[in-house]
Design a protein around this motif. Structure first.
Motif, PDB file in Angstrom:
ATOM      1  N   TYR A 290       0.836  -1.209   0.000  1.00 50.54           N
ATOM      2  CA  TYR A 290       0.000   0.000   0.000  1.00 50.54           C
ATOM      3  C   TYR A 290       0.865   1.251   0.000  1.00 50.54           C
TER       4      TYR A 290
ATOM      5  N   ASP B 225      -0.150   5.356   0.009  1.00 50.70           N
ATOM      6  CA  ASP B 225      -1.261   6.332   0.010  1.00 50.70           C
ATOM      7  C   ASP B 225      -2.594   5.636  -0.292  1.00 50.70           C
ATOM      8  N   ASP B 226      -2.842   4.532   0.396  1.00 53.15           N
ATOM      9  CA  ASP B 226      -4.108   3.773   0.266  1.00 53.15           C
ATOM     10  C   ASP B 226      -4.303   3.103  -1.099  1.00 53.15           C
TER      11      ASP B 226
END
Length: 258
Positions: free
Chosen positions: A73, A75-76
């Motif tokens: 992951y 930043d999401d």
């Protein structure tokens, strides 16, 4: 099934124009013993090699112990995994190959201690203690100072199992661990694997042609063909009352060869 420790989600693997895994959905629960059977080229060994990060994937996502394997992951968003992430994820798994792949210039003891010292950072003393523990488990304490060339194939494969265990993985992968052995040596390796399955809370994923063994050891058997799971279930059901015609054909041909 327990919480899945391995989860394939629509995983595709191609070699050139050939699709080896075809949008594969596949889960293994924590502590579960799963055997994969199927014809050559059905994608069985590819599943293990992808888990060991020896082969990449083309599409889909794999989670191991709750973390993405080939992705991470940022930043999401899921992005391709870094080498560092892959190195960390590899520690979850130990693999025993068809060929023993022992270092010929190292003693049995050093074959088992090398990775714990250099990868896990164990002291020589701790690594040696660990090697003794696992060589005893596979019945080879008395062979620790020999070189691989002095051992039988069955003994070499048992050293390979001890070496994988010495990394204390949560998941053990076995890729046809007896296929390179003479018939009279197969039993000693299967006995060690069976003991592991009974006495240790490991998740185990096996690819094997030893159907009787698969019947005894597995919680679940998955029959692969053309990169998909055609049938899966408890060993009793899959081996004695397979529902799918393709499974029936395969088992008939395999168990009663012409």
């Amino acid at each position: 099934m327990n919480e899945p420790i391995i989860k394939f989600d629509k995983v595709v693997k191609r070699f050139g124009d050939v699709t080896v895994l075809d949008a594969l959905d596949f889960e293994v629960g924590k502590g579960e013993k799963v055997t994969i059977i199927g014809p050559s080229g059905s994608g069985k060994s590819t599943v293990l090699r992808i888990l060991m990060t020896l082969e990449t994937i083309n599409e889909g996502v794999i989670h191991v112990a709750g973390k993405p394997l080939w992705h991470q992951y940022k930043d999401d968003a899921l992005v391709p995994a870094s080498q560092e992430h892959l190195r960390e994820m590899r520690k979850e798994m130990g693999m025993v190959f068809q060929q023993f792949n022992l270092f010929p210039h190292m003693t049995v003891r050093r074959n088992v201690t090398e990775a714990p010292i250099h990868v896990l950072g164990l002291s020589k003393e701790k690594a040696n203690q660990r090697a003794e523990e696992y060589l005893e488990l596979v019945g080879l304490s008395d062979q620790a100072d020999k070189f691989p060339s002095k051992l039988s194939g069955g003994q070499q494969q048992r050293v390979a199992i001890a070496r994988a265990l010495a990394m204390r993985p949560n998941i053990m992968l076995f890729d046809e661990p007896t296929s390179a052995l003479d018939p009279e040596l197969v039993g000693e390796v299967l006995t060690v694997i069976q003991r592991l399955a009974q006495e240790h809370d490991l998740t185990m994923l096996l690819v094997t042609h030893e159907m009787q063994f698969a019947k005894q050891i597995s919680d679940r058997v998955c029959f692969f063909d053309k990169g998909r799971i055609v049938e899966e279930g408890p060993p009793e059901q899959v081996f004695t009352e397979p529902r799918e015609e393709r499974t029936q054909e395969f088992l008939k041909a395999f168990l009663n060869p012409a």
